[in-house]
Design a protein around this motif. Structure first.
Motif, PDB file in Angstrom:
ATOM      1  N   VAL A  73       0.699  -1.205   0.024  1.00 24.36           N
ATOM      2  CA  VAL A  73      -0.119  -0.247  -0.014  1.00 24.36           C
ATOM      3  C   VAL A  73       0.889   1.110  -0.141  1.00 24.36           C
ATOM      4  O   VAL A  73       0.631   2.097  -0.820  1.00 24.36           O
ATOM      5  N   ALA A  74       1.940   1.239   0.869  1.00 27.33           N
ATOM      6  CA  ALA A  74       2.710   2.402   0.842  1.00 27.33           C
ATOM      7  C   ALA A  74       3.626   2.756  -0.442  1.00 27.33           C
ATOM      8  O   ALA A  74       3.701   3.824  -0.575  1.00 27.33           O
ATOM      9  N   SER A  75       4.224   1.640  -1.037  1.00 33.37           N
ATOM     10  CA  SER A  75       4.719   1.737  -2.256  1.00 33.37           C
ATOM     11  C   SER A  75       3.771   2.584  -3.376  1.00 33.37           C
ATOM     12  O   SER A  75       4.186   3.333  -4.106  1.00 33.37           O
ATOM     13  N   ILE A  76       2.501   1.872  -3.117  1.00 36.25           N
ATOM     14  CA  ILE A  76       1.713   2.417  -4.514  1.00 36.25           C
ATOM     15  C   ILE A  76       1.308   3.927  -3.997  1.00 36.25           C
ATOM     16  O   ILE A  76       1.487   4.742  -4.878  1.00 36.25           O
ATOM     17  N   GLY A  77       1.249   4.181  -2.812  1.00 37.36           N
ATOM     18  CA  GLY A  77       0.799   5.566  -2.516  1.00 37.36           C
ATOM     19  C   GLY A  77       1.934   6.465  -2.702  1.00 37.36           C
ATOM     20  O   GLY A  77       1.756   7.849  -2.862  1.00 37.36           O
ATOM     21  N   ALA A  78       3.164   6.222  -2.493  1.00 36.39           N
ATOM     22  CA  ALA A  78       4.625   6.883  -2.670  1.00 36.39           C
ATOM     23  C   ALA A  78       4.497   7.152  -4.358  1.00 36.39           C
ATOM     24  O   ALA A  78       4.943   8.377  -4.562  1.00 36.39           O
ATOM     25  N   GLY A  79       4.459   6.249  -5.004  1.00 37.73           N
ATOM     26  CA  GLY A  79       4.335   6.373  -6.375  1.00 37.73           C
ATOM     27  C   GLY A  79       3.284   7.496  -7.076  1.00 37.73           C
ATOM     28  O   GLY A  79       3.767   8.267  -7.812  1.00 37.73           O
ATOM     29  N   VAL A  80       2.275   7.363  -6.312  1.00 39.15           N
ATOM     30  CA  VAL A  80       1.018   8.100  -6.972  1.00 39.15           C
ATOM     31  C   VAL A  80       1.319   9.646  -6.314  1.00 39.15           C
ATOM     32  O   VAL A  80       1.284  10.532  -7.227  1.00 39.15           O
ATOM     33  N   SER A  81       1.981   9.855  -5.247  1.00 40.95           N
ATOM     34  CA  SER A  81       2.181  11.080  -4.863  1.00 40.95           C
ATOM     35  C   SER A  81       3.177  11.734  -5.300  1.00 40.95           C
ATOM     36  O   SER A  81       3.426  12.724  -5.769  1.00 40.95           O
ATOM     37  N   GLY A  82       4.396  11.016  -5.744  1.00 47.39           N
ATOM     38  CA  GLY A  82       5.514  11.177  -6.598  1.00 47.39           C
ATOM     39  C   GLY A  82       4.995  12.068  -7.862  1.00 47.39           C
ATOM     40  O   GLY A  82       5.577  12.941  -8.386  1.00 47.39           O
ATOM     41  N   PHE A  83       4.124  11.310  -8.374  1.00 45.80           N
ATOM     42  CA  PHE A  83       3.584  11.896  -9.782  1.00 45.80           C
ATOM     43  C   PHE A  83       2.823  13.031  -9.841  1.00 45.80           C
ATOM     44  O   PHE A  83       3.039  13.985 -10.796  1.00 45.80           O
ATOM     45  N   THR A  84       2.564  13.470  -8.589  1.00 46.39           N
ATOM     46  CA  THR A  84       1.655  14.714  -8.563  1.00 46.39           C
ATOM     47  C   THR A  84       2.579  16.069  -8.589  1.00 46.39           C
ATOM     48  O   THR A  84       2.195  17.120  -8.699  1.00 46.39           O
ATOM     49  N   TYR A  85       4.055  15.871  -8.443  1.00 48.10           N
ATOM     50  CA  TYR A  85       5.056  16.800  -8.832  1.00 48.10           C
ATOM     51  C   TYR A  85       4.661  17.810 -10.103  1.00 48.10           C
ATOM     52  O   TYR A  85       5.129  18.561 -10.170  1.00 48.10           O
ATOM     53  N   LEU A  86       4.462  16.656 -11.075  1.00 48.75           N
ATOM     54  CA  LEU A  86       4.140  17.042 -12.386  1.00 48.75           C
ATOM     55  C   LEU A  86       3.342  18.346 -12.523  1.00 48.75           C
ATOM     56  O   LEU A  86       3.083  19.059 -13.361  1.00 48.75           O
ATOM     57  N   PHE A  87       2.118  18.311 -11.423  1.00 49.31           N
ATOM     58  CA  PHE A  87       1.075  19.261 -11.517  1.00 49.31           C
ATOM     59  C   PHE A  87       1.356  20.455 -10.752  1.00 49.31           C
ATOM     60  O   PHE A  87       0.512  21.099 -10.486  1.00 49.31           O
TER      61      PHE A  87
END
Length: 389
Positions: A77-91
Motif C-alpha cells: 500500500v505504501a509503495s503504491i501511495g508513494a508512487g502516486v504522490s510523486g507523480f503529482t509533482y508534475l502538476f
C-alpha cells in the motif's frame, strides 16, 4: 505453484524502492532550483519537510504493523501511495503545492524503509543469512537510478524523474507482495522504552553521534547534485557521480559483517564517520568535477559500513524487550531530526553563501561525531573487542 525464494523478492524490493529514491531525490533539488527557481530557503523547507513527517508518522506504521501482523501488505500500500504522490509533482506550480506533495511522499515513505528493514532483519535472524547482502541491493538500485535518470534528464528534461519514480514504486509494490511476512515480535513503546533506553550505557551518546554523522549523509542525497552543477558538471555528470558513490557502497555492505566481527563495531563506525567527514571537508574547497567523481568511492567506505554497523550496534546494546523501540528512536534521530536539520540548514547556507559552506558545515559536524565515537570506543572497550576474541 511454488513461491520463489523470498530472499529474491526482498532483494528486488530494495532494488526498486531505492531506485525510486535515487532517481528522484538527488535531482529534485536541481529541478526546484533550475526549473522552478525556488530560493535556497524554500528548497530547504521542501527537502526537510519529509523527515519531520516521518518522525510523526513512522511510529504509526510500526503500531499498525504490530496490530495487523501484515507488514508486507502495508509495504504494498505504501509503495503504491508513494508512487502516486510523486507523480503529482508534475502538476505542482505553487510553492505550497510542492510542500504538500513532499509531505504526501513522506507519509508513505515513512513505512518503506523501517518495515522492509525489519522484515529483512527478522528473516535473516530466523533463517540465517546476512542482512547486509540483501540491503546492498538498495545501494545498487540507487546507484543505477541516478545514472539512468541523470542521462534521461539531459535528453528529455528533468520532468522524467517523476515518471520514473512512479513506475519503479509500482514495481516495488509487486515484489513486496511476495516478501516473507515477518512481523516484529516486539511492540514499539516510544515513551516507556525511551526512558529505559536513556539508562543504557552508550545509547544517549550514540543518538547524538547518529544526528551528527547520519544527518549529513541523508541531506547529501538532496544537495550533492547542486554541488556537481556548481563545480561545472552536467545532469549526466550528477548521475555518473551518484553511480560511483552509491555503487561503491555495494561491496562494503557485503563485507560489513565480516569486518565488524574482525575489528569490532565501534572501530568500524569511527572509521566510517571519519572518512565521511574528510570527504565533506574536501568538497568545501571547490574541487574540479573530476576530483569529485574520483573521491565518490569514499562513500562506500563511509555509508556502506556505517549503516549496517550502526543498526547492529543499536540492536546489540538495547535490552530485548525494547529493541524495536531502540531501532525506531535511532531511525527517528538519523532519518528524521538529523535529515531535517541538515537539509534545512543547507538551504539557508546556500542563500547566505554557497553550496561550499554547506559541505564545510557537514564536515565539521561529522568529524565532531567521529570524535564522539572515539570517546565512546574508549568508554566501551568491551564493545570494540567483543567480536574479535
Amino acid at each position: 505453484m511454488k513461491q520463489r525464494n523470498p530472499v529474491f523478492h526482498m532483494k528486488g524490493y530494495f532494488f526498486f524502492i531505492y531506485f525510486g529514491f535515487g532517481g528522484l531525490f538527488p535531482l529534485l533539488t536541481v529541478y526546484l532550483q533550475d526549473e522552478v527557481q525556488l530560493s535556497g530557503a524554500q528548497i530547504g523547507v521542501i527537502t526537510s519537510i519529509g523527515p519531520i513527517v516521518m518522525i510523526l508518522i513512522q511510529p504509526l506504521w510500526g503500531m499498525l504493523s504490530d496490530y495487523t501482523k501484515r507488514p508486507k501488505l502495508l509495504l504494498t500500500v505504501a509503495s503504491i501511495g508513494a508512487g502516486v504522490s510523486g507523480f503529482t509533482y508534475l502538476f505542482a506550480q505553487e510553492y505550497l503545492m510542492f510542500v504538500l506533495t513532499a509531505s504526501m511522499i513522506a507519509l508513505f515513505q515513512s513505512a518503506l524503509i523501517p518495515l522492509s528493514d525489519s522484515i529483512a532483519m527478522n528473516y535473516t535472524k530466523r533463517e540465517g543469512g546476512d542482512y547486509g547482502r540483501i540491503r546492498m541491493w538498495g545501494a545498487v538500485g540507487f546507484a543505477v537510478a541516478v545514472w539512468i535518470m541523470g542521462n534521461a534528464s539531459d535528453l528529455f528534461g528533468l520532468e522524467v524523474i517523476f515518471y520514473g519514480f512512479a513506475v519503479v514504486m509500482f514495481a516495488g509494490a509487486f515484489f513486496s507482495r511476495h516478501m516473507p511476512n515477518e512481523a516484529g515480535s516486539a511492540v514499539v513503546d516510544v515513551r516507556g522504552g525511551l526512558k529505559r533506553l536513556m539508562k543504557v550505557k552508550g545509547f544517549p551518546l550514540f543518538l547524538i553521534i547518529t544526528f551528527l554523522v547520519y544527518g549529513p549523509i541523508m541531506a547529501n542525497n538532496f544537495y550533492f547534485g547542486v554541488l556537481i552543477q556548481f563545480a561545472g558538471g552536467t545532469l549526466a555528470g550528477v548521475g555518473f557521480a551518484f553511480l560511483l558513490a552509491a555503487g561503491s557502497e555495494v561491496p562494503f555492505m557485503r563485507w560489513a559483517g565480516a569486518w565488524i566481527q574482525r575489528r569490532g563495531i565501534l572501530t568500524i563506525l569511527f572509521a566510517a564517520a571519519f572518512i565521511s567527514g574528510v570527504r565533506w571537508i574536501f568538497y568545501s574547497f571547490e574541487p574540479d568535477p573530476v576530483w569529485i567523481y574520483a573521491t565518490t568511492i569514499m562513500q562506500g567506505f563511509s555509508i556502506g559500513l556505517f549503516v549496517p554497523a550502526a543498526l547492529q550496534y543499536v540492536t546489540d546494546i538495547a535490552p530485548a524487550e525494547v529493541k524495536a523501540t531502540a531501532v525506531a528512536v535511532y531511525a527517528a534521530v538519523g532519518n528524521g531530526v538529523g535529515a531535517f536539520f541538515f537539509s534545512m540548514s543547507a538551504g539557508l547556507l546556500i542563500d547566505l553563501h554557497s553550496i561550499l559552506a554547506v559541505y564545510l558545515f557537514y564536515g565539521i559536524m561529522t568529524l565532531s561525531g567521529a570524535l564522539l565515537l572515539f570517546l565512546l570506543a574508549w568508554r566501551q572497550p568491551h564493545v570494540v573487542k567483543k567480536e574479535t576474541a
